[in-house]
Design a protein around this motif. Structure first.
Motif, mmCIF file in Angstrom:
data_model
loop_
_atom_site.group_PDB
_atom_site.id
_atom_site.type_symbol
_atom_site.label_atom_id
_atom_site.label_comp_id
_atom_site.label_asym_id
_atom_site.label_seq_id
_atom_site.Cartn_x
_atom_site.Cartn_y
_atom_site.Cartn_z
ATOM 1 N N ASN A 140 0.805 -1.232 0.000
ATOM 2 C CA ASN A 140 0.000 0.000 0.000
ATOM 3 C C ASN A 140 0.836 1.279 0.000
ATOM 4 N N LYS A 141 2.172 1.139 -0.180
ATOM 5 C CA LYS A 141 3.050 2.324 -0.145
ATOM 6 C C LYS A 141 4.039 2.324 -1.293
ATOM 7 N N TRP A 142 3.730 1.642 -2.399
ATOM 8 C CA TRP A 142 4.727 1.533 -3.461
ATOM 9 C C TRP A 142 5.077 2.883 -4.069
ATOM 10 N N LYS A 143 4.134 3.842 -3.983
ATOM 11 C CA LYS A 143 4.449 5.166 -4.542
ATOM 12 C C LYS A 143 5.647 5.782 -3.814
ATOM 13 N N THR A 144 5.812 5.426 -2.538
ATOM 14 C CA THR A 144 6.959 5.984 -1.796
ATOM 15 C C THR A 144 8.275 5.383 -2.299
ATOM 16 N N ALA A 145 8.224 4.163 -2.800
ATOM 17 C CA ALA A 145 9.445 3.550 -3.336
ATOM 18 C C ALA A 145 9.894 4.288 -4.597
ATOM 19 N N PHE A 146 8.916 4.784 -5.364
ATOM 20 C CA PHE A 146 9.252 5.474 -6.621
ATOM 21 C C PHE A 146 9.350 6.992 -6.428
ATOM 22 N N GLU A 147 8.869 7.435 -5.276
ATOM 23 C CA GLU A 147 8.900 8.867 -4.940
ATOM 24 C C GLU A 147 8.136 9.728 -5.946
ATOM 25 N N ASN A 148 7.072 9.158 -6.522
ATOM 26 C CA ASN A 148 6.189 9.984 -7.356
ATOM 27 C C ASN A 148 4.829 9.290 -7.472
ATOM 28 N N GLU A 149 3.903 9.939 -8.159
ATOM 29 C CA GLU A 149 2.516 9.461 -8.216
ATOM 30 C C GLU A 149 2.181 8.781 -9.551
ATOM 31 N N ALA A 150 3.197 8.469 -10.340
ATOM 32 C CA ALA A 150 2.950 7.879 -11.668
ATOM 33 C C ALA A 150 2.239 6.527 -11.527
ATOM 34 N N PRO A 151 1.502 6.113 -12.568
ATOM 35 C CA PRO A 151 0.833 4.798 -12.520
ATOM 36 C C PRO A 151 1.845 3.668 -12.338
ATOM 37 N N ILE A 152 1.373 2.587 -11.725
ATOM 38 C CA ILE A 152 2.269 1.439 -11.491
ATOM 39 C C ILE A 152 1.771 0.229 -12.275
#
Ligand SMILES: C[S@@+](CC[C@H](N)C(=O)[O-])C[C@H]1O[C@@H](n2cnc3c(N)ncnc32)[C@H](O)[C@@H]1O
Length: 235
Positions: free
Chosen positions: A28-40
């Motif tokens: 539930n926190k993968w956006k923090t791994a990429f440090e942005n809000e782009a689609p995954i």
């Protein structure tokens, strides 16, 4: 095909900027791994990774997670990604940090070692996965092993727990029986089959207008004259 042990794989993965060793911490926190809000987008069973290497390099505005169970595969995937992105292979921490500072590292892809049967432990609905790629997964021909298929209905239901409302699964395989039975699994798991083909090579821009990037297994099967079967399913 059993891969020969590669002693460099684990040490290289452990130092890599784009390998995640503790994926449970990112549920539930993968956006923090990429440090942005782009689609995954997610690839299940990435193998040697030449598919995800090309795909992620071509699409810097999409974030990718690529999962496999085997260190050797992930080690080879890591090196294939580095070749694609033009990054030096090293385990030297300072060199890696230097590259990160220069903005040269791989920012839109994370490699993960995990058993896909338990993928719900590491990815959640908050991660809003927009697309799942399943390429040439093991066909597991014996009946008692069918539940291990990555397209088995119970697994497809699991994927719904993190697929976004508009999410899709892109699936391709060489195996006729796996393909036909997967069509039934998708139906049972209440996905909608948007389109399907029994000869991917004869279709232009089958993947929602995108090019077909070939995987290692796909090249092998095509060289043997085997037609590739493919489908797009939506949640
Ligand atoms: C037949 S290979 C296909 C590799 C690649 N997608 C291709 O098309 O060339 C299947 C891959 O899925 C991985 N795999 C199979 N079952 C898995 C599981 N339960 N969890 C994670 N990876 C798995 C294997 O390690 C292998 O790399």
């Amino acid at each position: 095909m059993r891969m020969r042990f590669k002693p460099w794989a684990r040490p290289e993965l452990e130092e890599s900027f784009f390998y995640i060793d503790n994926p449970q911490d990112y549920k539930n926190k993968w956006k923090t791994a990429f440090e942005n809000e782009a689609p995954i987008y997610l690839e299940l069973g990435c193998g040697k990774g030449s598919f995800i290497a090309k795909l992620s390099h071509q699409n810097p505005n999409i974030n990718y997670i690529a999962i496999d169970l085997v260190d050797v595969m992930l080690g080879m995937a890591k090196r294939n990604v580095e070749v694609e992105y033009g990054i030096r292979t090293t385990t030297d921490k300072e060199e890696i940090e230097d590259e990160v500072e220069k903005g040269k590292q791989v920012k839109n892809l994370k490699l993960v070692r995990y058993d896909i049967a338990r993928v719900k432990d590491i990815i959640g609905l908050e991660d809003k996965i927009d697309r799942i790629y399943i390429n040439f997964c093991n066909p597991w021909p014996r009946g008692k092993h069918h539940k291990r298929r990555l397209t088995y209905d119970k697994n497809l239901i699991n994927y719904k727990s993190f697929l976004s409302d508009d999410g899709k699964i892109f699936f391709k395989t060489d195996n006729d029986e796996l393909f036909d039975e997967s069509l039934k699994y998708f139906e049972k798991a209440q996905y909608k089959i948007e389109k399907k083909t029994y000869d991917l090579a004869s279709e232009e821009k089958f993947w929602d207008g995108e090019d077909n990037l070939k995987t290692e297994h796909e090249k092998m099967f095509e060289a043997d004259g085997i037609k590739i079967k493919a489908l797009i399913a939506s949640k």
